[in-house]
Motif scaffolding. Structure first.
Motif, mmCIF file in Angstrom:
data_model
loop_
_atom_site.group_PDB
_atom_site.id
_atom_site.type_symbol
_atom_site.label_atom_id
_atom_site.label_comp_id
_atom_site.label_asym_id
_atom_site.label_seq_id
_atom_site.Cartn_x
_atom_site.Cartn_y
_atom_site.Cartn_z
ATOM 1 N N LEU A 1 7.993 64.892 55.489
ATOM 2 C CA LEU A 1 7.426 65.312 54.199
ATOM 3 C C LEU A 1 6.104 66.031 54.463
ATOM 4 N N ASP A 2 6.197 67.342 54.654
ATOM 5 C CA ASP A 2 5.011 68.137 54.960
ATOM 6 C C ASP A 2 4.211 68.398 53.689
ATOM 7 N N GLU A 3 2.884 68.431 53.838
ATOM 8 C CA GLU A 3 1.962 68.649 52.713
ATOM 9 C C GLU A 3 2.243 67.674 51.579
ATOM 10 N N ILE A 4 2.350 66.414 51.915
ATOM 11 C CA ILE A 4 2.652 65.397 50.897
ATOM 12 C C ILE A 4 1.519 65.269 49.886
ATOM 13 N N GLY A 5 0.328 65.671 50.259
ATOM 14 C CA GLY A 5 -0.791 65.627 49.330
ATOM 15 C C GLY A 5 -0.642 66.558 48.151
ATOM 16 N N GLU A 6 0.293 67.525 48.239
ATOM 17 C CA GLU A 6 0.537 68.471 47.150
ATOM 18 C C GLU A 6 1.579 67.943 46.161
ATOM 19 N N MET A 7 2.198 66.808 46.478
ATOM 20 C CA MET A 7 3.294 66.304 45.645
ATOM 21 C C MET A 7 2.789 65.831 44.282
ATOM 22 N N PRO A 8 3.422 66.254 43.175
ATOM 23 C CA PRO A 8 3.000 65.821 41.836
ATOM 24 C C PRO A 8 3.122 64.307 41.671
ATOM 25 N N LEU A 9 2.254 63.744 40.847
ATOM 26 C CA LEU A 9 2.240 62.289 40.640
ATOM 27 C C LEU A 9 3.576 61.763 40.145
ATOM 28 N N SER A 10 4.243 62.511 39.288
ATOM 29 C CA SER A 10 5.515 62.033 38.736
ATOM 30 C C SER A 10 6.560 61.857 39.835
ATOM 31 N N ILE A 11 6.534 62.721 40.835
ATOM 32 C CA ILE A 11 7.485 62.626 41.947
ATOM 33 C C ILE A 11 7.051 61.525 42.915
ATOM 34 N N GLN A 12 5.742 61.308 43.013
ATOM 35 C CA GLN A 12 5.248 60.247 43.892
ATOM 36 C C GLN A 12 5.818 58.891 43.493
ATOM 37 N N ALA A 13 5.937 58.660 42.193
ATOM 38 C CA ALA A 13 6.473 57.379 41.712
ATOM 39 C C ALA A 13 7.919 57.188 42.166
ATOM 40 N N SER A 14 8.711 58.250 42.075
ATOM 41 C CA SER A 14 10.106 58.165 42.509
ATOM 42 C C SER A 14 10.201 57.986 44.020
ATOM 43 N N LEU A 15 9.318 58.660 44.747
ATOM 44 C CA LEU A 15 9.312 58.533 46.202
ATOM 45 C C LEU A 15 8.946 57.117 46.624
ATOM 46 N N LEU A 16 7.988 56.537 45.950
ATOM 47 C CA LEU A 16 7.582 55.164 46.260
ATOM 48 C C LEU A 16 8.757 54.202 46.108
ATOM 49 N N ARG A 17 9.538 54.410 45.060
ATOM 50 C CA ARG A 17 10.692 53.542 44.830
ATOM 51 C C ARG A 17 11.703 53.663 45.967
ATOM 52 N N VAL A 18 11.927 54.878 46.436
ATOM 53 C CA VAL A 18 12.869 55.090 47.531
ATOM 54 C C VAL A 18 12.373 54.419 48.807
ATOM 55 N N ILE A 19 11.080 54.526 49.078
ATOM 56 C CA ILE A 19 10.520 53.918 50.285
ATOM 57 C C ILE A 19 10.620 52.397 50.222
#
Length: 543
Positions: A332-350
């Motif tokens: 996941l390159d440049e993860i700091g650019e990821m929108p907050l709404s997508i971060q929530a979904s990513l957290l769930r997957v992790i």
């Protein structure tokens, strides 16, 4: 030239006002241009009427659009260097029509400096038009300009030629005659040469359909699409070796990894090397640029979707990047650019180690190792509310810091040789080294684009160098100007470490002088002297 002001002014008056041909006090090249001006019938005293040229100028700009697009970055780069000193930069075509200008705030745009055409036939002797006529660089100062409205200005101009060495235009720098620098002509010649090199490079790329690579990878079998390995990381500095050793340790375990580093340092190279040396090496490596994901499509790209989930969806549905990486690694390159709404979904997957496609009712278990990378300070992003704290701690299990090139200058020479060899093979060239002047420039330059930048510069230079040694004329204009602005390069090499340390602390403290002085262990007065010594503007670090 300034000491001859009275003589030149008197000569102008005698020649143009009193119509006397026997004049003295002016250079021969200027006198010949004055004679041409008189033969053209140019009115040198009255304000110019632009109506007759406005439509022709618009046509010229339209015709030369691609040329302007190539030149504009050089003009912007140069303007950013000189804008505080009261100058304007002008680009004209071979007929004298102005194609583009950048004017400093303290030069008001009047009829005296905004004429549509600068040819000698229209406005008489002036560096821009005269450089077109002579097809060589020239500087005209104050009263050397035929047109009375230009007497308060001095201009340095140089012609520009295309790949066939045909004259296509001229670029010039104009300033008030009492503030003009004697070095300006050399500066504008360097810019014109850099533009000509860019024109040549553009044509070469059109012909060869080049595929650019910004990586350090050694030559591989093109059909196998082999991943990078640690042996592909060029350099043997203590700082780089430390990062490589950390990455090698990380490759032996299964923890999530966060790679930190500025743009161009080779974060994906490290990620691929880690994967290739892990137990997952025979499984997929999927790279995702989080900064390039459209917000509306991000979830479907990452997690996939079921058939008929939304308008335009494939009827058979689509697998997401996480499913594609199952059993392997997702980067996941440049993860700091990821929108907050997508971060929530990513957290769930992790957390759950499963994905649910958009429009699906069932989840799917996945076994994926996550390597994330960013050039941002995620600690600050968490504090600002731009990045989720819980996600940060999920990905920040094993951290690897890749040092910027300016902190490992001993790696510059090996990189130069590697990239020269690489692009000699690509372009069938025979470059074997760089000149001592170029080496000094490279060793004192700060490399904001890091290894990616040095590769781009070598790639370009290998194509345009006229000899088998890369010289200063083969470098981009900003590096050529960097050489002009350093009077003692050897001294700068010795001072480079102190300079970089000050810059690093200023960046860290956001321009706080007191905190920077304390970090350096010196007094504020001493720090101010060093800021002046190195010409460091602290305001650019205060944001």
């Amino acid at each position: 030239m300034k000491k001859d002001e009275k003589a030149i002014k008197k000569a102008w008056t005698e020649f143009f006002i009193n119509d006397k041909d026997d004049i003295s006090g002016v250079r021969d090249i200027i006198k010949k241009s004055w004679i041409r001006t008189k033969n053209y019938g140019v009115d040198v005293t009255n304000e110019k009427v632009e109506d007759e040229f406005q439509k022709k100028q618009e046509q010229a700009i339209k015709k030369m659009a691609s040329f302007i697009d190539i030149v504009r970055p050089f003009m912007i780069q140069l303007f950013n260097i000189i804008k505080e000193t009261g100058f304007m930069i002008t680009l004209i075509d071979k007929n004298g029509f102005i194609l583009d200008t950048y004017i400093s705030a303290n030069i008001p745009e009047t009829s005296n400096n905004s004429t549509a055409n600068l040819s000698e036939e229209y406005i008489g002797t002036n560096a821009m038009g005269t450089s077109i006529y002579l097809d060589k660089p020239i500087e005209t100062w104050g009263y050397e300009n035929s047109y009375k409205g230009f007497h308060e200005f001095t201009t340095s101009a140089a012609p520009i030629h295309d790949i066939d060495n045909k004259l296509i235009g001229s670029i010039g720098i104009t300033g008030y005659r009492d503030t003009f620098s004697t070095h300006t002509l050399g500066m504008v010649v360097a810019v014109a040469y850099a533009i000509e090199n860019e024109l040549r490079l553009t044509e070469i790329k059109k012909d060869k359909y080049l595929t650019k690579s910004y990586n350090f990878r050694k030559d591989k079998d093109k059909d196998k699409k082999e991943l990078y390995d640690f042996s592909d990381i060029i350099g043997n500095s203590h700082e780089l070796n430390g990062a490589k050793n950390q990455a090698k340790i990380a490759s032996k375990n299964n923890s999530n990894i966060l790679i930190l580093g500025e743009s161009g340092t080779g974060k994906e190279l490290f990620a691929q090397s880690i994967h290739k040396n892990s137990i997952r090496c025979n499984k997929p490596f999927i790279a995702v640029n989080c900064g390039a994901l459209p917000l509306t499509l991000a979830e479907s790209e990452l997690f996939g979707y079921s058939p008929g989930s939304f308008t335009g969806a494939k009827k058979e549905g689509q697998m997401g990047k996480f499913e594609m990486a199952d059993g392997g690694t997702i980067f996941l390159d440049e993860i700091g650019e990821m929108p907050l709404s997508i971060q929530a979904s990513l957290l769930r997957v992790i957390q759950d180690r499963e994905v649910i496609r958009i429009g699906a009712n069932k989840s799917k278990k996945i076994d994926v190792r996550i390597i994330a990378a960013t050039n941002r300070n995620l600690f600050e992003e968490v504090e600002k509310g731009n990045f989720r704290m819980d996600l940060f701690y999920r990905i920040n299990v094993f951290t690897i810091n890749i040092p910027p090139l300016r902190k490992r200058i001993e790696d510059i020479k090996p990189l130069i040789q590697y990239f020269i060899e690489k692009y000699n093979n690509v372009f069938n060239s025979n470059i074997n080294n760089i000149s001592k002047t170029v080496e000094n420039i490279f060793m004192t330059y700060r490399w904001p684009g890091n290894v990616r930048e040095i590769e781009n510069i070598i790639e370009r230079a290998v194509q345009i160098a006229s000899d088998n040694v890369i010289d200063i004329k083969d470098l981009p204009v900003n590096l050529q100007l960097n050489n002009q602005n350093n009077s003692d390069l050897k001294s700068n090499i010795l001072k480079n470490k102190e300079y970089n340390t000050i810059i690093d602390f200023l960046s860290e403290t956001k321009g706080n002088v007191k905190a920077t002085a304390e970090n350096l262990g010196i007094g504020r007065a001493t720090l101010y002297r060093k800021l002046s010594k190195y010409n460091i503007d602290i305001e650019q670090y205060r944001y």
